[in-house]
Design a protein around this motif. Structure first.
Motif, PDB file in Angstrom:
ATOM      1  N   MET A  15     -20.815 -47.758 -13.901  1.00 31.53           N
ATOM      2  CA  MET A  15     -20.772 -48.026 -15.331  1.00 31.53           C
ATOM      3  C   MET A  15     -22.084 -48.672 -15.774  1.00 31.53           C
ATOM      4  SD  MET A  15     -18.517 -47.501 -17.636  1.00 31.53           S
ATOM      5  CE  MET A  15     -16.888 -47.548 -16.923  1.00 31.53           C
ATOM      6  N   ALA A  16     -22.541 -49.650 -14.973  1.00 24.17           N
ATOM      7  CA  ALA A  16     -23.774 -50.350 -15.324  1.00 24.17           C
ATOM      8  C   ALA A  16     -24.945 -49.363 -15.348  1.00 24.17           C
ATOM      9  CB  ALA A  16     -24.040 -51.476 -14.330  1.00 24.17           C
ATOM     10  N   LEU A  19     -24.819 -47.313 -18.339  1.00 28.38           N
ATOM     11  CA  LEU A  19     -25.162 -48.037 -19.557  1.00 28.38           C
ATOM     12  C   LEU A  19     -26.640 -48.370 -19.637  1.00 28.38           C
ATOM     13  CD1 LEU A  19     -21.983 -50.190 -19.517  1.00 28.38           C
ATOM     14  CD2 LEU A  19     -22.609 -48.540 -21.257  1.00 28.38           C
ATOM     15  N   TYR A  49     -16.239 -36.227 -32.302  1.00 24.45           N
ATOM     16  CA  TYR A  49     -16.060 -37.674 -32.132  1.00 24.45           C
ATOM     17  C   TYR A  49     -17.392 -38.386 -31.946  1.00 24.45           C
ATOM     18  CZ  TYR A  49     -11.011 -38.220 -32.335  1.00 24.45           C
ATOM     19  OH  TYR A  49      -9.713 -38.303 -32.784  1.00 24.45           O
ATOM     20  N   LYS A  52     -19.081 -38.352 -35.414  1.00 27.43           N
ATOM     21  CA  LYS A  52     -18.342 -39.193 -36.356  1.00 27.43           C
ATOM     22  C   LYS A  52     -18.530 -40.676 -36.020  1.00 27.43           C
ATOM     23  CE  LYS A  52     -13.676 -39.325 -35.574  1.00 27.43           C
ATOM     24  NZ  LYS A  52     -13.166 -40.672 -35.383  1.00 27.43           N
ATOM     25  N   ASP A  53     -18.337 -41.032 -34.749  1.00 28.66           N
ATOM     26  CA  ASP A  53     -18.313 -42.445 -34.393  1.00 28.66           C
ATOM     27  C   ASP A  53     -19.699 -43.050 -34.229  1.00 28.66           C
ATOM     28  OD1 ASP A  53     -15.578 -42.373 -34.521  1.00 28.66           O
ATOM     29  OD2 ASP A  53     -15.290 -42.025 -32.383  1.00 28.66           O
ATOM     30  N   LYS A 337     -12.198 -37.431 -25.710  1.00 27.80           N
ATOM     31  CA  LYS A 337     -12.310 -38.720 -26.390  1.00 27.80           C
ATOM     32  C   LYS A 337     -12.813 -39.797 -25.436  1.00 27.80           C
ATOM     33  CE  LYS A 337      -8.720 -37.230 -29.494  1.00 27.80           C
ATOM     34  NZ  LYS A 337      -7.298 -37.325 -29.834  1.00 27.80           N
ATOM     35  N   MET A 341     -16.516 -41.627 -25.877  1.00 24.65           N
ATOM     36  CA  MET A 341     -16.684 -43.077 -25.871  1.00 24.65           C
ATOM     37  C   MET A 341     -17.713 -43.496 -24.818  1.00 24.65           C
ATOM     38  SD  MET A 341     -13.690 -45.841 -25.125  1.00 24.65           S
ATOM     39  CE  MET A 341     -13.327 -45.051 -23.557  1.00 24.65           C
ATOM     40  N   GLY A 349     -24.900 -48.331 -26.535  1.00 28.14           N
ATOM     41  CA  GLY A 349     -24.422 -49.655 -26.139  1.00 28.14           C
ATOM     42  C   GLY A 349     -23.139 -50.072 -26.847  1.00 28.14           C
ATOM     43  N   SER A 350     -22.399 -49.125 -27.416  1.00 29.02           N
ATOM     44  CA  SER A 350     -21.143 -49.483 -28.087  1.00 29.02           C
ATOM     45  C   SER A 350     -20.057 -49.792 -27.050  1.00 29.02           C
ATOM     46  CB  SER A 350     -20.701 -48.355 -29.009  1.00 29.02           C
ATOM     47  OG  SER A 350     -20.528 -47.169 -28.259  1.00 29.02           O
ATOM     48  N   ASN A 351     -18.968 -50.370 -27.507  1.00 32.18           N
ATOM     49  CA  ASN A 351     -17.897 -50.791 -26.601  1.00 32.18           C
ATOM     50  C   ASN A 351     -17.312 -49.624 -25.813  1.00 32.18           C
ATOM     51  OD1 ASN A 351     -17.939 -53.492 -27.157  1.00 32.18           O
ATOM     52  ND2 ASN A 351     -16.394 -53.364 -28.791  1.00 32.18           N
ATOM     53  N   VAL A 352     -17.044 -49.893 -24.555  1.00 33.52           N
ATOM     54  CA  VAL A 352     -16.371 -48.911 -23.718  1.00 33.52           C
ATOM     55  C   VAL A 352     -15.062 -49.507 -23.237  1.00 33.52           C
ATOM     56  CG1 VAL A 352     -16.499 -47.516 -21.629  1.00 33.52           C
ATOM     57  CG2 VAL A 352     -18.555 -47.903 -22.990  1.00 33.52           C
ATOM     58  N   PHE A 353     -13.967 -48.916 -23.634  1.00 34.78           N
ATOM     59  CA  PHE A 353     -12.655 -49.402 -23.233  1.00 34.78           C
ATOM     60  C   PHE A 353     -12.157 -48.570 -22.055  1.00 34.78           C
ATOM     61  CE2 PHE A 353     -13.032 -50.208 -27.845  1.00 34.78           C
ATOM     62  CZ  PHE A 353     -12.926 -51.588 -27.830  1.00 34.78           C
ATOM     63  N   PRO A 354     -11.164 -49.096 -21.327  1.00 40.44           N
ATOM     64  CA  PRO A 354     -10.653 -48.324 -20.187  1.00 40.44           C
ATOM     65  C   PRO A 354     -10.098 -46.972 -20.629  1.00 40.44           C
ATOM     66  CG  PRO A 354      -9.833 -50.575 -20.106  1.00 40.44           C
ATOM     67  CD  PRO A 354     -10.510 -50.412 -21.440  1.00 40.44           C
ATOM     68  N   ALA A 355     -10.318 -45.967 -19.806  1.00 41.47           N
ATOM     69  CA  ALA A 355      -9.884 -44.607 -20.128  1.00 41.47           C
ATOM     70  C   ALA A 355      -8.365 -44.512 -20.136  1.00 41.47           C
ATOM     71  CB  ALA A 355     -10.455 -43.642 -19.097  1.00 41.47           C
TER      72      ALA A 355
END
Lengths: 421, 242
Positions: A15-16, A19, A49, A52-53, A337, A341, A349-355
């Motif tokens: 993940m790091a 990112l 997505y 849009k996001d 989706k 994300m 660098g936007s938030n990443v939530f658990p899949a």
């Protein structure tokens, strides 16, 4: 509950690394660039997505050769006469309005070193992240005697559109009391209940127009999804019409002769009027050309849908090997989706939530007799696992089945507007 | 156990927000049943009586192919104890839960079972051997309704994560799962619109699905894995949408 320290550190590091990517954007361009190849349930959703996001901060280009996309989901309902072809066709105009650049062209190559995609028209497009959602292609020689050049004589109708039209026309032109055969595919393939819903829809059509016709289902698999529900429905609605030949009786030893219109099942040659051959499947060819496949599919990291071979590429839907999700439009939309994300997280660098993933597949057995199966899924380092599932029950009353069918119509309009805006 | 998952969330959000590649050490609750490779070794305790895998047949005990989702006492050609046959007639299926109980203490679940096995005391051993055995039952990729291959992590949120939950972005993200079926423009077309639904009604309805009081399998599944805070975030998001 299993605790897996080592595995988690692995994820954290991946993940790091993902990112850290904004530092290495394609050169000489202000905005990060994302290219999406394939405008189906995975690709269209991901493109929309991300555009849009990111509110215009990411440049999104969708590459899709066809101008009109026919959804595979509900194409069986078209064959059964419950939908018009035009009602399952969608153009890409609304996606362009959501800020996605749509290029109608074939992607003919991916240079992973240079991070570029080459189009048939000659253009070379750079990317920071590439999303591959090409769907399926067929495994050559998986049904002896059949190749794509025979698809007009023996249609697969497993990519919707003109193939669906052809198959429907052939069924409608069958002589009185004629025979329809289907060669069902081996696992894994797109839409596990799809071949059996199709059998139901062909039976519905024949029951109306040609009630003495017969259906022969040749199947290499011992069992299939929603089997008890389909078999109950076939007995109730189409008694005596459908015969299934499983592997015990040679259903896994089949060849066809498109010129003679014959099917050879374990040495017994059957003459048929229509033959729907659904071959074994593999990831859309662009995955192989990009060099990210292992075997027939492209393995991915479940948390982000990133290719295990190249972290700058995400693979969605049917083409990916992610673990336990079925290959379906709903799955592809759900995976898109999660990938969207992750891509925004990596590039902005936007938030990443658990899949989180989910899937539901509705099937129609006969008019107003709808059934469904579904499950929810979670990502582990190894694969996506299923954590709960449900299925319609045999013996349900007609009102519930009608409600399930109506729900599927609602889902169709929901997912289509989720894909295209 | 929840805190481990919380920390996982917190960490992800932090890494994502700041974009730092700080080395992170935390334990995550894994959704897998267990470690199948380790389970293969635990299975050595079983091989004297049970076969599994291609061409497995019945021995002293029944073969274990396809055991997940199978009715107890139902392998053709195997003569079961009265106890196991009875449990089967009563409707007991082999699931992650029943198999776990049986492996922990066979006689506690089926008093007069003929399986002479003292039981596996260690939960990790049971998880691992069940993960190993699960590979020999139907694959959910091909048969989506087949038995789960993992366990849902309990969803719980720490104070840290609650701060994220207040972010409308969080509610919007969670809503992505809803909009596959429920149209974001609020249209009713076989599936009810949920846009502009009063917040409190939304919360009550979701909890009713979560507790399986409201009978809809898809919604029970979706709500079943939402925490209270996630439900609140969704209610706020959809309540404000026009």
């Amino acid at each position: 509950m299993t605790l897996n320290r080592r595995a988690f550190i692995g994820t954290g590091a991946a993940m790091a690394a993902a990112l850290a990517a904004p530092a290495v954007r394609a050169s000489n361009h202000g905005k990060p660039r994302v290219i999406v190849i394939g405008g189906g349930a995975g690709g269209a959703t991901a493109a929309r997505y991300i555009a849009k996001d990111s509110k215009g901060e990411i440049d999104v280009t969708l590459i899709e050769p066809t101008r009109m996309y026919y959804t595979c989901f509900f194409s069986n309902l078209y064959i059964g006469g419950f939908r018009d072809l035009s009602s399952i066709g969608h153009s890409y105009g609304t996606l362009a309005q959501s800020g996605v650049n749509v290029a109608h062209d074939w992607a003919t190559g991916v240079d992973r070193e240079a991070r570029t995609v080459t189009l048939a028209g000659g253009a070379v497009l750079p990317y920071d992240r590439l999303i591959l959602s090409p769907g399926i292609d067929f495994v050559e020689d998986s049904v002896s005697g059949w190749d794509v050049s025979a698809q007009n004589k023996m249609p697969h109708a497993y990519k919707a559109g003109s193939q669906s039209e052809l198959l429907k026309a052939q069924v409608e032109a069958m002589p009185e009391g004629g025979r329809f055969a289907m060669v069902a595919p081996p696992n894994p393939y797109r839409c596990p209940p799809g071949p059996y819903e199709r059998i139901s829809m062909v039976a519905h059509l024949l029951k109306e127009k040609n009630p003495t016709a017969k259906i022969l289902l040749v199947d290499p698999k011992e069992k299939f999804s929603k089997q008890a529900l389909f078999e109950e429905g076939w007995n109730r609605h189409y008694a005596g019409m459908i015969e299934r030949i499983g592997p015990d009786f040679g259903g896994d030893n089949v060849s066809v002769n498109p010129d003679e219109m014959t099917v050879d099942i374990d040495g017994v040659v059957e003459k048929v009027d229509v033959c729907n051959v659904i071959p074994a499947q593999k990831a859309g060819r662009i995955c192989e050309m990009a060099g990210i496949t292992e075997g027939n599919w492209a393995p991915v990291i479940p948390h982000t849908m990133q290719s295990r071979v190249d972290e700058n590429i995400h693979v969605l839907g049917d083409a990916s090997n992610q673990g336990d999700m079925p290959k379906s439009g709903f799955s592809a939309n759900s995976q898109a989706k999660v990938a969207a994300m992750a891509v925004r997280g990596a590039l902005l660098g936007s938030n990443v939530f658990p899949a989180k993933f989910s899937n539901t597949c509705w099937s129609l057995i006969e008019e107003n007799d709808g059934v469904k199966v579904g499950a929810s899924y979670e990502a582990t380092d190894e694969k996506i696992v299923s954590v709960s599932s449900f299925i319609s029950q045999t013996g349900e009353d007609a009102d519930l089945r009608k409600q399930t069918y109506e729900e599927s119509i609602g889902w169709y309009s929901g997912i289509v507007s989720d894909m295209f805006g | 156990m929840n805190w481990k998952h919380d920390r996982f969330w917190g960490v992800l959000a932090t890494v994502a927000g700041v974009g730092l590649a700080t080395p992170v050490v935390a334990e995550q609750q894994d959704a897998r049943i267990g470690d199948a490779e380790a389970g293969k070794e635990v299975y050595d305790l079983c091989v004297g009586c049970h076969e599994v895998g291609p061409d497995a047949g019945n021995g002293i005990g029944p073969h274990l192919n396809g055991i997940f989702g199978r009715r107890a006492g139902s392998v053709e050609g195997f003569r079961y104890s009265k106890g196991l046959s009875r449990e089967g007639r009563l409707g007991m299926d082999w699931t992650l839960e029943t198999l776990d109980a049986y492996l922990e203490n066979p006689k506690a679940l089926v008093s007069d079972t003929r399986m002479s096995f003292d039981g596996l005391e260690d939960k990790a051993d049971r998880d691992n051997v069940l993960a190993y055995l699960r590979q020999f039952s139907d694959s959910p990729q091909n048969i989506p309704e087949s038995a789960p291959t993992g366990r849902a992590r309990e969803v719980g949120l720490s104070q840290e994560t609650l701060a994220i939950a207040g972010d409308p972005e969080f509610g919007e993200y969670l809503s992505n799962e809803c909009t596959t079926c429920h149209r974001i423009d609020g249209t009713y077309d076989g599936i009810p619109g949920i846009v502009g639904w009063p917040e409190e009604d939304f919360v009550i309805a979701m909890h009713a699905y979560k507790r399986k009081i409201r009978p809809h399998p898809v919604m029970q599944m979706m709500a079943g894995r939402l925490s209270d805070e996630e439900i609140a975030a969704l209610a706020a998001y959809f309540g404000d949408l026009e």
